[in-house]
Design an enzyme around this catalytic site. Structure first.
Site, PDB file in Angstrom:
ATOM      1  N   TYR A   1       0.829  -1.199   0.000  1.00  0.00           N
ATOM      2  CA  TYR A   1       0.000   0.000   0.000  1.00  0.00           C
ATOM      3  C   TYR A   1       0.866   1.252   0.000  1.00  0.00           C
ATOM      4  O   TYR A   1       0.608   2.214  -0.733  1.00  0.00           O
ATOM      5  CB  TYR A   1      -0.911   0.013   1.235  1.00  0.00           C
ATOM      6  CG  TYR A   1      -1.946  -1.075   1.255  1.00  0.00           C
ATOM      7  CD1 TYR A   1      -3.135  -0.944   0.550  1.00  0.00           C
ATOM      8  CD2 TYR A   1      -1.734  -2.240   1.981  1.00  0.00           C
ATOM      9  CE1 TYR A   1      -4.094  -1.937   0.575  1.00  0.00           C
ATOM     10  CE2 TYR A   1      -2.691  -3.246   2.013  1.00  0.00           C
ATOM     11  CZ  TYR A   1      -3.856  -3.091   1.302  1.00  0.00           C
ATOM     12  OH  TYR A   1      -4.803  -4.091   1.324  1.00  0.00           O
TER      13      TYR A   1
ATOM     14  N   ASN B   1     -12.358  -0.557  -6.562  1.00  0.00           N
ATOM     15  CA  ASN B   1     -11.976  -1.046  -7.889  1.00  0.00           C
ATOM     16  C   ASN B   1     -13.161  -1.758  -8.549  1.00  0.00           C
ATOM     17  O   ASN B   1     -13.590  -2.815  -8.075  1.00  0.00           O
ATOM     18  CB  ASN B   1     -10.790  -2.003  -7.755  1.00  0.00           C
ATOM     19  CG  ASN B   1     -10.380  -2.614  -9.080  1.00  0.00           C
ATOM     20  OD1 ASN B   1     -10.766  -2.150 -10.149  1.00  0.00           O
ATOM     21  ND2 ASN B   1      -9.583  -3.668  -9.014  1.00  0.00           N
TER      22      ASN B   1
ATOM     23  N   CYS C   1      -6.154  -5.589  -8.013  1.00  0.00           N
ATOM     24  CA  CYS C   1      -6.121  -5.185  -6.605  1.00  0.00           C
ATOM     25  C   CYS C   1      -5.646  -6.315  -5.698  1.00  0.00           C
ATOM     26  O   CYS C   1      -5.200  -6.062  -4.574  1.00  0.00           O
ATOM     27  CB  CYS C   1      -7.487  -4.669  -6.176  1.00  0.00           C
ATOM     28  SG  CYS C   1      -8.869  -5.747  -6.573  1.00  0.00           S
ATOM     29  N   HIS C   2      -5.709  -7.571  -6.178  1.00  0.00           N
ATOM     30  CA  HIS C   2      -5.235  -8.690  -5.351  1.00  0.00           C
ATOM     31  C   HIS C   2      -3.722  -8.685  -5.193  1.00  0.00           C
ATOM     32  O   HIS C   2      -3.182  -9.386  -4.341  1.00  0.00           O
ATOM     33  CB  HIS C   2      -5.682 -10.021  -5.965  1.00  0.00           C
ATOM     34  CG  HIS C   2      -5.174 -10.251  -7.344  1.00  0.00           C
ATOM     35  ND1 HIS C   2      -5.770  -9.706  -8.474  1.00  0.00           N
ATOM     36  CD2 HIS C   2      -4.109 -10.966  -7.804  1.00  0.00           C
ATOM     37  CE1 HIS C   2      -5.099 -10.084  -9.549  1.00  0.00           C
ATOM     38  NE2 HIS C   2      -4.091 -10.848  -9.173  1.00  0.00           N
TER      39      HIS C   2
ATOM     40  N   GLU D   1      -0.630 -16.925 -10.215  1.00  0.00           N
ATOM     41  CA  GLU D   1       0.259 -16.063 -10.999  1.00  0.00           C
ATOM     42  C   GLU D   1       1.716 -16.447 -10.807  1.00  0.00           C
ATOM     43  O   GLU D   1       2.508 -16.348 -11.750  1.00  0.00           O
ATOM     44  CB  GLU D   1       0.012 -14.601 -10.615  1.00  0.00           C
ATOM     45  CG  GLU D   1      -1.378 -14.136 -11.020  1.00  0.00           C
ATOM     46  CD  GLU D   1      -1.633 -12.672 -10.705  1.00  0.00           C
ATOM     47  OE1 GLU D   1      -0.731 -12.014 -10.142  1.00  0.00           O
ATOM     48  OE2 GLU D   1      -2.736 -12.182 -11.021  1.00  0.00           O
TER      49      GLU D   1
END
Length: 253
Positions: free
Chosen positions: A153, A176, A184-185, A213
């Site tokens: 953040y 979002n 956003c994850h 990912e």
């Protein structure tokens, strides 16, 4: 004589009235016409995360909604998880909707397709078109934090131009409208912990996405801490979570 004066005054009044009327009509003609409102249509997509609802119009995607109707599926590299339209109809023919579906199908596909995703669709949600800090945060996240990468953040606040706004970044992430494509994850604590997702309801989902990912991104390189002036895609793994970052996670998408 009095009649002539009264007639003259009446004539002037009529002329003035006509002039004002003409000026008003001219202003109305010069006023730009407002664009007709969008008419978003919806497609339902069955994915390893459960059902996604995609809202899009001819101008772009308005929203992706994760319904959380099932638990995230087990990842199996030998049999890539399916991602298919289950309720489309005419909405599937909208070009930006097709691009959104193709992007998500590639994202949830095998590692080769995920490593080279097709171009994302255009966005047409008002929050992403406004000149606000929320819009700047979300566009910064979309443009700079790629598959296999994460950002804190605090670091995202720096990248968006306000280093003291880590908590506001949490609020922007919460708002979002297009998760997954705007990732956003990938926003996590400075300690490296993933933190909550969707107000804590989607914690497992967030962990699944990050693991997915890491597995599929064959181009991934080690992530190191950069100086605050850098705009590289990084995660700061050296600092403890700050209180404002913990508070920001209350708002996490």
């Amino acid at each position: 004589m009095n009649q002539e004066v009264m007639s003259s005054k009446t004539s002037v009044q009529h002329t003035t009235t006509r002039s004002k009327s003409n000026a008003t009509q001219g202003a109305e003609m010069r006023k730009p016409r407002e664009a007709p409102p969008c008419a978003p249509q919806t497609v339902a997509l069955l994915t390893p995360l459960g059902t996604l609802r995609l809202d899009a119009c001819e101008n772009g995607v308005h929203a992706i909604r994760i319904l959380m109707d099932v638990a995230p599926a087990e990842r199996n590299d030998e049999a890539p998880p399916r991602c298919r339209v289950v309720n489309g109809g005419p909405a599937e023919r909208i070009p930006e909707m097709r691009r959104c579906v193709e992007w998500l199908q590639a994202y949830f596909g095998d590692r080769h397709s995920t490593g080279s995703l097709p171009p994302p669709p255009a966005f047409h949600h008002p929050a992403l078109r406004a000149d606000t800090f929320t819009s700047r945060v979300l566009h910064t996240l979309f443009n700079n934090i790629k598959i296999g990468e994460t950002v804190s953040y605090k670091r995202l606040a720096e990248m968006a131009g306000n280093p003291a706004a880590a908590r506001a970044v949490g609020g922007a992430v919460r708002r979002n409208p297009i998760p997954l494509i705007i990732p956003c994850h990938r926003v996590i604590w400075s300690s490296g912990q993933s933190g909550p997702y969707m107000s804590g309801r989607g914690d497992r989902l967030k962990q699944w996405l990050l693991a997915h990912e890491r597995t599929t991104d064959t181009r991934r390189t080690p992530i190191v801490s950069k100086s605050p002036s850098s705009i590289e895609r990084v995660v700061d793994r050296t600092a403890d979570p700050r209180p404002n970052e913990a508070q920001a996670d209350r708002y996490t998408k």
